[in-house]
Structure formats: structure tokens, C-alpha cells
Enzyme design. Structure first.
Site, mmCIF file in Angstrom:
data_model
loop_
_atom_site.group_PDB
_atom_site.id
_atom_site.type_symbol
_atom_site.label_atom_id
_atom_site.label_comp_id
_atom_site.label_asym_id
_atom_site.label_seq_id
_atom_site.Cartn_x
_atom_site.Cartn_y
_atom_site.Cartn_z
ATOM 1 N N TYR A 99 16.878 0.570 28.826
ATOM 2 C CA TYR A 99 17.731 1.139 27.590
ATOM 3 C C TYR A 99 17.736 0.184 26.595
ATOM 4 O O TYR A 99 17.392 -0.977 26.695
ATOM 5 C CB TYR A 99 19.080 1.447 28.081
ATOM 6 C CG TYR A 99 19.981 0.268 28.395
ATOM 7 C CD1 TYR A 99 20.854 -0.265 27.063
ATOM 8 C CD2 TYR A 99 19.900 -0.353 29.620
ATOM 9 C CE1 TYR A 99 21.605 -1.424 27.328
ATOM 10 C CE2 TYR A 99 20.936 -1.755 29.646
ATOM 11 C CZ TYR A 99 21.591 -1.938 28.620
ATOM 12 O OH TYR A 99 22.562 -3.149 28.645
ATOM 13 N N CYS A 100 17.796 0.320 25.180
ATOM 14 C CA CYS A 100 17.942 -0.080 23.911
ATOM 15 C C CYS A 100 19.159 0.223 23.435
ATOM 16 O O CYS A 100 19.936 0.519 23.794
ATOM 17 C CB CYS A 100 16.462 -0.146 23.124
ATOM 18 S SG CYS A 100 16.210 1.587 22.589
ATOM 19 N N TRP A 101 19.282 0.282 22.089
ATOM 20 C CA TRP A 101 20.144 0.485 21.377
ATOM 21 C C TRP A 101 20.526 2.121 21.205
ATOM 22 O O TRP A 101 21.781 2.262 21.574
ATOM 23 C CB TRP A 101 20.003 0.127 19.871
ATOM 24 C CG TRP A 101 21.306 0.338 19.008
ATOM 25 C CD1 TRP A 101 21.468 1.128 17.682
ATOM 26 C CD2 TRP A 101 22.606 -0.314 18.971
ATOM 27 N NE1 TRP A 101 22.541 0.959 17.109
ATOM 28 C CE2 TRP A 101 23.379 0.361 17.929
ATOM 29 C CE3 TRP A 101 23.175 -1.486 19.928
ATOM 30 C CZ2 TRP A 101 24.698 -0.223 17.642
ATOM 31 C CZ3 TRP A 101 24.223 -1.591 19.659
ATOM 32 C CH2 TRP A 101 25.147 -1.169 18.619
ATOM 33 N N TYR A 128 22.338 2.135 24.573
ATOM 34 C CA TYR A 128 23.727 1.276 24.638
ATOM 35 C C TYR A 128 24.813 2.183 24.005
ATOM 36 O O TYR A 128 25.953 2.223 24.534
ATOM 37 C CB TYR A 128 23.736 -0.011 23.925
ATOM 38 C CG TYR A 128 24.914 -0.616 23.837
ATOM 39 C CD1 TYR A 128 25.633 -1.175 24.990
ATOM 40 C CD2 TYR A 128 25.608 -0.615 22.688
ATOM 41 C CE1 TYR A 128 26.677 -1.796 24.773
ATOM 42 C CE2 TYR A 128 26.786 -1.088 22.841
ATOM 43 C CZ TYR A 128 27.506 -1.546 23.831
ATOM 44 O OH TYR A 128 28.855 -2.313 23.743
#
Length: 357
Positions: A99-101, A128
Site C-alpha cells: 500500500y501507499c498513500w 493508507y
């Protein structure tokens, strides 16, 4: 209708499938990761702090296309380094969640490459930000589902220690001070350890509660709304404060002995002790603070601790506990005989018995 991407973990699948992954990989920058992340995640950034700032500036000042070109080059280079340094030993069956932002470019590129190699990688929908919504909703939901058994007691009575003993006996506990990395008073910060961010604290709370059974009571200490610099979510705090209360009582002598053991770092780092006491100047004036500093210099710690209890901590306890914990009853208590391990174990068993758990 768009085809379903088999490499996306939908947000509504997150809770049921989280623990089935071999590794959770946060590909955000180290600064983003430090503020908060999914519990147990490791940080393999697609862009480091400086690179992320550079791409953001390029996006605003030149164009999104220019930012994407440089970003793709940097992300590719960083993913290659992570592959070489961290992933080469993993078998074909390895199954990471990435996952990222927002579940966009960085995690998408990472997931695509891992799947092209042959691993069973998935990308978290919403990234996130989606996880953060899960935490907020989960804490609100927990406040409606759990019942709390509150351990009250004056400063130094040993509430944290007895809570740990209760946990060791198999009962469910929620250690707010442990999760906040703070002991909940003006002297309560842990030496050489920073508290987590507010978001990090809320994630730790969410994670602790998701591992507990709502059908069984949870033991917790009586706390103020703030533990150090961190705020306990309002709905959860209200539910805790409406819980049944048992008071842990200790003699002044036992409390002094216990506090000297627990805060022994102040006996050696006396300058830090004085700095903490200076925060009370507005309450007691410079003359009183100077007297306490003299006691520190003279090594009169038992006398000083007792005076701090009697003068600072004890006066507000009774009115505060009655005001904030409506189910508190002065006759419902367990006496701690002394500050030995045996006494704490005995008190823990008595509290469990009195609570009917």
C-alpha cells in the site's frame, strides 16, 4: 462495467484477509511511515523523503507529466534495489500486501512488478487513507461493543503493574499507558522514548481492540482524556468512564516505595527531574519548587515523593474520580499489601474475583 482487478484487495476485504498475508509492505516515504502505518508493516519506500519532496515540487511548478517521468525513473530504481536487497530469497508462494498513500501510483507499480515476477502480491484499495478510515470506524464501533472494568487508584498505587498481572492471568486488558508510551502524569514520559503520533496511537488502540473479544470484559486503568500529549478518542473514553470500577488501594509507604522503583531514572538524572518539577511552578510558586530542588540535591527522595503525593497528586484524586467515573463506589476496593510481586499477583486475582470475570 470495469473488470475486477485480481491484484487489488478491496477495502471491505481488508479486515478478514489482513492476517493471511506473509508481509505487509508500506511503500510510502520513511517520514510518512513514521507518523503511522498498518501494524506489522515494513517500510520499503518507492520514493524516499527527499525524492518525494522533489516530485511534489516538480508537479506544482512545472507539470504533472514532468513529475511522472522523473517519478517513474526514481520508483523503478528504488523497486529494483528492494528486490535485490530484500526479496530474492522469497519462494514463489510468497504473498505480500502493498500500500501507499491512496492506493495509487507507488503501490500500483510495486504490485505490478512483483506479480510479473510470479509472486502473489496484492495492492490495498484506498491505501493508507482507506486504512485510516478503517481505524476511525473501528474505534467508534469498539466503543459500542466493549464493556470495561476500570481499575482506579491514586498515583503510585500500582495500577499499571496490577493490570499487567491481570493480563498474565488470562483476562483481557487494554494498556492505554503502554500504547501511548507514557505514564500519564507530569513526570510520566518514558526516558529517551518519544510518544507515537496521535494517528499512531489510534492505530495501536484499534489493533489492540481488534484482538480482543467484545463478549468478555476488558480491564483498563482509570485515565484522563489525555495520556501525555495523546488524546484517547472521545467515544472510547466515554465508554471506559462508564465502566464498573474497582479501586486499588495502597498505603502511602507502599506508594512511595513503588514510585521510587518505577521512576528510578529520576534518581540518577536529577536535572531532568528538576525540569519536570519546574512545570509545576505556576501551581506552587518558585519558593516551593526551590525547596523540592534542594531535596533532590540532598537525595531525600522518599520524603520528596511523599510530599509530591500528599500536596500535588492526592488532593484532586477523589473529586476527579467521582466526577469522571459515575460507577465508582468508595467501598469497592482491593488492598495492595506491599509492592512485592507476590502482593501484586494476589491483588490481581482479587480484582478479577470481585469483577465476576
Amino acid at each position: 462495467m470495469q473488470p475486477i482487478n485480481p491484484h487489488i484487495l478491496r477495502s471491505d476485504q481488508f479486515l478478514s484477509e489482513l492476517d493471511q498475508f506473509d508481509l505487509v509492505i508500506d511503500v510510502r516515504s520513511p517520514a510518512e511511515f513514521a507518523l503511522d502505518h498498518i501494524p506489522g508493516a515494513v517500510n520499503y519506500p518507492a520514493l524516499n523523503n527527499e525524492e518525494r519532496a522533489t516530485i511534489g515540487t516538480l508537479y506544482k511548478q512545472e507539470s504533472p507529466f514532468a513529475a511522472k517521468k522523473l517519478g517513474a525513473a526514481l520508483v523503478s530504481k528504488n523497486i529494483a534495489a528492494h528486490l535485490e536487497n530484500h526479496f530474492l530469497e522469497f519462494p514463489r508462494e510468497w504473498r505480500p500486501l502493498i500500500y501507499c498513500w491512496r492506493g495509487g501510483e507507488r503501490s500500483g507499480a510495486f504490485t505490478h512488478i512483483l506479480n510479473r515476477i510470479g509472486w502473489k502480491a496484492k495492492q490495498l484499495e484506498g491505501g493508507y487513507q482507506g486504512f485510516r478510515r478503517t481505524v476511525i470506524d473501528g474505534l467508534d464501533y469498539a466503543a459500542t461493543q466493549f464493556t470495561f472494568q476500570v481499575i482506579c487508584g491514586m498515583t503510585g498505587s500500582g495500577k499499571t503493574k496490577v493490570l499487567q498481572e491481570i493480563g498474565a492471568l488470562g483476562a483481557q486488558i487494554l494498556d492505554l499507558e503502554g500504547l501511548a508510551v507514557h505514564r500519564g502524569s507530569v513526570l510520566g514520559n518514558e526516558p529517551n522514548i518519544e510518544q507515537p503520533s496521535q494517528k499512531g496511537f489510534e492505530t495501536a488502540l484499534w489493533n489492540a481492540l481488534r484482538l480482543l473479544d467484545p463478549a468478555k470484559p476488558v480491564f483498563v486503568e482509570s485515565e484522563s482524556k489525555k495520556v501525555g500529549g495523546l488524546h484517547v478518542p472521545d467515544a472510547l473514553m466515554e465508554k471506559i468512564r462508564n465502566g464498573s470500577c474497582i479501586e486499588l488501594r495502597s498505603s502511602t509507604q507502599t506508594r512511595v516505595s513503588w514510585l521510587i522503583r518505577e521512576y528510578h531514572h529520576f534518581l540518577t538524572d536529577t536535572d531532568n527531574f528538576k525540569q519536570k518539577l519546574a512545570l509545576l511552578t505556576a501551581h506552587y510558586g518558585k519558593v516551593q519548587i526551590a525547596k523540592w530542588n534542594e531535596a533532590i540535591d540532598a537525595g531525600n527522595f522518599p520524603e520528596l515523593v511523599e510530599e509530591l503525593l500528599v500536596k500535588h497528586y492526592d488532593p484532586s484524586y477523589q473529586s476527579s474520580i467521582v466526577r469522571n467515573f459515575p460507577q465508582y463506589k468508595i467501598e469497592n476496593f482491593v488492598q495492595l499489601e506491599n509492592d512485592s510481586d507476590k502482593a501484586f499477583a494476589k491483588a490481581a486475582k482479587a480484582i478479577i474475583s470481585k469483577s465476576g470475570s
